[in-house]
Design a protein around this motif. Sequence first.
Motif, PDB file in Angstrom:
ATOM      1  N   ALA A  58      35.728 -98.521 -57.559  1.00  0.00           N
ATOM      2  CA  ALA A  58      36.634 -97.363 -57.635  1.00  0.00           C
ATOM      3  C   ALA A  58      36.645 -96.785 -59.051  1.00  0.00           C
ATOM      4  O   ALA A  58      36.526 -95.567 -59.243  1.00  0.00           O
ATOM      5  CB  ALA A  58      38.041 -97.773 -57.207  1.00  0.00           C
ATOM      6  N   ALA A  59      36.758 -97.664 -60.052  1.00  0.00           N
ATOM      7  CA  ALA A  59      36.797 -97.200 -61.447  1.00  0.00           C
ATOM      8  C   ALA A  59      35.492 -96.496 -61.817  1.00  0.00           C
ATOM      9  O   ALA A  59      35.488 -95.467 -62.506  1.00  0.00           O
ATOM     10  CB  ALA A  59      37.058 -98.382 -62.386  1.00  0.00           C
ATOM     11  N   TYR A  60      34.370 -97.037 -61.323  1.00  0.00           N
ATOM     12  CA  TYR A  60      33.072 -96.421 -61.601  1.00  0.00           C
ATOM     13  C   TYR A  60      32.995 -95.024 -60.985  1.00  0.00           C
ATOM     14  O   TYR A  60      32.562 -94.061 -61.631  1.00  0.00           O
ATOM     15  CB  TYR A  60      31.943 -97.310 -61.061  1.00  0.00           C
ATOM     16  CG  TYR A  60      30.577 -96.705 -61.245  1.00  0.00           C
ATOM     17  CD1 TYR A  60      29.914 -96.812 -62.468  1.00  0.00           C
ATOM     18  CD2 TYR A  60      29.957 -95.998 -60.228  1.00  0.00           C
ATOM     19  CE1 TYR A  60      28.671 -96.231 -62.661  1.00  0.00           C
ATOM     20  CE2 TYR A  60      28.717 -95.410 -60.402  1.00  0.00           C
ATOM     21  CZ  TYR A  60      28.080 -95.537 -61.623  1.00  0.00           C
ATOM     22  OH  TYR A  60      26.851 -94.955 -61.814  1.00  0.00           O
ATOM     23  N   LEU A  61      33.428 -94.909 -59.727  1.00  0.00           N
ATOM     24  CA  LEU A  61      33.354 -93.619 -59.026  1.00  0.00           C
ATOM     25  C   LEU A  61      34.289 -92.591 -59.659  1.00  0.00           C
ATOM     26  O   LEU A  61      33.945 -91.412 -59.788  1.00  0.00           O
ATOM     27  CB  LEU A  61      33.699 -93.798 -57.542  1.00  0.00           C
ATOM     28  CG  LEU A  61      32.679 -94.614 -56.725  1.00  0.00           C
ATOM     29  CD1 LEU A  61      33.188 -94.834 -55.310  1.00  0.00           C
ATOM     30  CD2 LEU A  61      31.314 -93.916 -56.705  1.00  0.00           C
ATOM     31  N   VAL A 121      32.509 -84.156 -55.214  1.00  0.00           N
ATOM     32  CA  VAL A 121      31.403 -84.690 -54.420  1.00  0.00           C
ATOM     33  C   VAL A 121      30.311 -85.053 -55.419  1.00  0.00           C
ATOM     34  O   VAL A 121      29.883 -84.199 -56.205  1.00  0.00           O
ATOM     35  CB  VAL A 121      30.848 -83.654 -53.408  1.00  0.00           C
ATOM     36  CG1 VAL A 121      29.705 -84.260 -52.592  1.00  0.00           C
ATOM     37  CG2 VAL A 121      31.958 -83.158 -52.489  1.00  0.00           C
ATOM     38  N   VAL A 122      29.904 -86.309 -55.424  1.00  0.00           N
ATOM     39  CA  VAL A 122      28.894 -86.742 -56.414  1.00  0.00           C
ATOM     40  C   VAL A 122      27.788 -87.518 -55.715  1.00  0.00           C
ATOM     41  O   VAL A 122      27.983 -88.086 -54.633  1.00  0.00           O
ATOM     42  CB  VAL A 122      29.511 -87.642 -57.515  1.00  0.00           C
ATOM     43  CG1 VAL A 122      30.510 -86.872 -58.361  1.00  0.00           C
ATOM     44  CG2 VAL A 122      30.167 -88.886 -56.926  1.00  0.00           C
ATOM     45  N   ARG A 123      26.631 -87.504 -56.366  1.00  0.00           N
ATOM     46  CA  ARG A 123      25.518 -88.303 -55.860  1.00  0.00           C
ATOM     47  C   ARG A 123      25.432 -89.559 -56.722  1.00  0.00           C
ATOM     48  O   ARG A 123      25.505 -89.469 -57.957  1.00  0.00           O
ATOM     49  CB  ARG A 123      24.223 -87.473 -55.986  1.00  0.00           C
ATOM     50  CG  ARG A 123      23.001 -88.079 -55.324  1.00  0.00           C
ATOM     51  CD  ARG A 123      21.852 -87.067 -55.297  1.00  0.00           C
ATOM     52  NE  ARG A 123      22.083 -86.017 -54.303  1.00  0.00           N
ATOM     53  CZ  ARG A 123      21.856 -86.161 -52.991  1.00  0.00           C
ATOM     54  NH1 ARG A 123      21.364 -87.305 -52.527  1.00  0.00           N
ATOM     55  NH2 ARG A 123      22.090 -85.189 -52.155  1.00  0.00           N
ATOM     56  N   LEU A 124      25.291 -90.735 -56.112  1.00  0.00           N
ATOM     57  CA  LEU A 124      25.119 -91.970 -56.894  1.00  0.00           C
ATOM     58  C   LEU A 124      23.818 -91.843 -57.697  1.00  0.00           C
ATOM     59  O   LEU A 124      22.771 -91.539 -57.127  1.00  0.00           O
ATOM     60  CB  LEU A 124      25.049 -93.194 -55.975  1.00  0.00           C
ATOM     61  CG  LEU A 124      26.332 -93.529 -55.205  1.00  0.00           C
ATOM     62  CD1 LEU A 124      26.085 -94.727 -54.276  1.00  0.00           C
ATOM     63  CD2 LEU A 124      27.494 -93.803 -56.138  1.00  0.00           C
ATOM     64  N   PRO A 125      23.871 -92.049 -59.014  1.00  0.00           N
ATOM     65  CA  PRO A 125      22.691 -91.784 -59.843  1.00  0.00           C
ATOM     66  C   PRO A 125      21.607 -92.860 -59.725  1.00  0.00           C
ATOM     67  O   PRO A 125      20.480 -92.634 -60.144  1.00  0.00           O
ATOM     68  CB  PRO A 125      23.250 -91.735 -61.263  1.00  0.00           C
ATOM     69  CG  PRO A 125      24.531 -92.517 -61.212  1.00  0.00           C
ATOM     70  CD  PRO A 125      25.045 -92.426 -59.814  1.00  0.00           C
ATOM     71  N   TYR A 126      21.937 -94.021 -59.150  1.00  0.00           N
ATOM     72  CA  TYR A 126      20.966 -95.108 -59.011  1.00  0.00           C
ATOM     73  C   TYR A 126      21.142 -95.750 -57.641  1.00  0.00           C
ATOM     74  O   TYR A 126      22.170 -95.573 -56.997  1.00  0.00           O
ATOM     75  CB  TYR A 126      21.165 -96.153 -60.117  1.00  0.00           C
ATOM     76  CG  TYR A 126      21.089 -95.540 -61.479  1.00  0.00           C
ATOM     77  CD1 TYR A 126      19.865 -95.130 -62.005  1.00  0.00           C
ATOM     78  CD2 TYR A 126      22.244 -95.314 -62.216  1.00  0.00           C
ATOM     79  CE1 TYR A 126      19.794 -94.519 -63.242  1.00  0.00           C
ATOM     80  CE2 TYR A 126      22.179 -94.704 -63.460  1.00  0.00           C
ATOM     81  CZ  TYR A 126      20.946 -94.309 -63.969  1.00  0.00           C
ATOM     82  OH  TYR A 126      20.873 -93.692 -65.166  1.00  0.00           O
ATOM     83  N   ASP A 127      20.105 -96.520 -57.218  1.00  0.00           N
ATOM     84  CA  ASP A 127      20.238 -97.137 -55.896  1.00  0.00           C
ATOM     85  C   ASP A 127      21.320 -98.207 -55.914  1.00  0.00           C
ATOM     86  O   ASP A 127      21.724 -98.706 -56.959  1.00  0.00           O
ATOM     87  CB  ASP A 127      18.884 -97.649 -55.389  1.00  0.00           C
ATOM     88  CG  ASP A 127      18.406 -98.854 -56.148  1.00  0.00           C
ATOM     89  OD1 ASP A 127      19.093 -99.891 -56.139  1.00  0.00           O
ATOM     90  OD2 ASP A 127      17.324 -98.761 -56.760  1.00  0.00           O
ATOM     91  N   SER A 183      23.416 -91.359 -50.361  1.00  0.00           N
ATOM     92  CA  SER A 183      23.854 -91.619 -51.734  1.00  0.00           C
ATOM     93  C   SER A 183      24.914 -90.609 -52.201  1.00  0.00           C
ATOM     94  O   SER A 183      25.261 -90.557 -53.368  1.00  0.00           O
ATOM     95  CB  SER A 183      22.658 -91.595 -52.687  1.00  0.00           C
ATOM     96  OG  SER A 183      22.150 -90.283 -52.777  1.00  0.00           O
ATOM     97  N   GLU A 184      25.421 -89.787 -51.253  1.00  0.00           N
ATOM     98  CA  GLU A 184      26.424 -88.783 -51.614  1.00  0.00           C
ATOM     99  C   GLU A 184      27.825 -89.323 -51.324  1.00  0.00           C
ATOM    100  O   GLU A 184      28.078 -89.850 -50.238  1.00  0.00           O
ATOM    101  CB  GLU A 184      26.182 -87.497 -50.827  1.00  0.00           C
ATOM    102  CG  GLU A 184      26.879 -86.291 -51.418  1.00  0.00           C
ATOM    103  CD  GLU A 184      26.489 -85.038 -50.658  1.00  0.00           C
ATOM    104  OE1 GLU A 184      25.508 -84.384 -51.081  1.00  0.00           O
ATOM    105  OE2 GLU A 184      27.149 -84.720 -49.656  1.00  0.00           O
ATOM    106  N   VAL A 185      28.707 -89.193 -52.293  1.00  0.00           N
ATOM    107  CA  VAL A 185      30.050 -89.737 -52.156  1.00  0.00           C
ATOM    108  C   VAL A 185      31.058 -88.608 -52.328  1.00  0.00           C
ATOM    109  O   VAL A 185      30.954 -87.806 -53.254  1.00  0.00           O
ATOM    110  CB  VAL A 185      30.316 -90.814 -53.236  1.00  0.00           C
ATOM    111  CG1 VAL A 185      31.687 -91.449 -53.050  1.00  0.00           C
ATOM    112  CG2 VAL A 185      29.233 -91.886 -53.207  1.00  0.00           C
TER     113      VAL A 185
END
Lengths: 235, 235
Positions: free
Chosen positions: B155-158, B169-175, B207-209
Amino acid sequence: MTVNGGGYFRQLPLFAGIAEESIHRLELHAEFHSFPRGAVIQKQGAIPTALPVLLEGAVLLLGGVRTQRPAVVDIVRAVDVLHLAPVLSATPAPTSVQVVDPAAAVLIPRAAVHKSVSADPHLAYRLLTLLGSQYDALVAQVKDLKARNASQRLAAYLVELAEDRGARVVRLPYDKRLLASRLGMTPESFSRALSTLRDYGVETRSSEVSFSDFEQLRRYALPDGHDCDEGDLRD
Amino acid sequence: MTVNGGGYFRQLPLFAGIAEESIHRLELHAEFHSFPRGAVIQKQGAIPTALPVLLEGAVLLLGGVRTQRPAVVDIVRAVDVLHLAPVLSATPAPTSVQVVDPAAAVLIPRAAVHKSVSADPHLAYRLLTLLGSQYDALVAQVKDLKARNASQRLAAYLVELAEDRGARVVRLPYDKRLLASRLGMTPESFSRALSTLRDYGVETRSSEVSFSDFEQLRRYALPDGHDCDEGDLRD
């Protein structure tokens, strides 16, 4: 109590070979303080006004997130320099500093540190290598927290403690709740980890710990190494 | 390819205001390199021969304990300076450095760094504050690993990712495997943490959040704070 003339700094390996003038500048307005157990030397979030050089005792670096009990980021024993980073850049301290073993420290005002470092590249270099070794210790801790499970972290801690003391029977230097937090686990996980380590020859009686198969424990603790395959995380 | 005359360093905020002579000394034997994804710039345990200044791309700091898959100690994006501590003190690198997003870096030989820092207290001070901010970031990570559970860490990372991007709306930058390791959890815990966060309005598609209740997520992530009671760990 000011330390000028006390010659404290000249006796510290930290300042060995540093020019008289720089040492004098640091000592000029520095103050010597004794702190009882429980005293808070620095509050998380406040900009430090002075650089503490811990001469005796031990302190906790306590880091908190809102509403939670603060975690023990690290336990620092004398002699060491605390909060070099926020003092040099005049930024909020990332942790509180609380005395755990009665402590003595010299507090050097931030302006004196800034002036001395700006004027003396040898002092600056000395502090760079000091901060570097503190940085490396934190990297080692992050590796510990991510690559070992709770029992392995406790095993690694005990192996290091026994090797530092050169003994196969050691006394835990702090109570279990504090050590649990330092190792990133709850007191309950700490107890479970101690039970697990019985299979590796670790016997505990109150705060005294003995080892019947130190090499087996050492292998279980997974010493730092470089025989891992860096490619593993690529894909 | 040497960078002398390229003026790379003069363009970096890192070296703003630093004397021409120091910059020239750093650039004199420095070499510019491009690295593909997967390239290893530095091996854990080896003494670095040069200071990498990362100009483009991103790298993993990978830390391993024996027999285990190395953990992602950190992910570093350009522009930043890598492994300042072991370069300055000529000690073994605490982590490997592996490229994750195609990278460009200038490698400054260790002797040139040593000479420049020893001769120029302003450069030394600049590197001290840089190393200090890297140190503070690691302290923040240790707090994160000890004071938050896995779901709260995610949660803190997001929350930080969304705030950095200024988007909901963000895309996770890494797998996910790599992010899981960076956040100190297994891929399985990462998936469980994502499920838990559904209760806090977090929706994931590939990978979209996206976030339907950002404030609730923020509260759950426990922002850093100083309203904790330092006395809690005394007894």
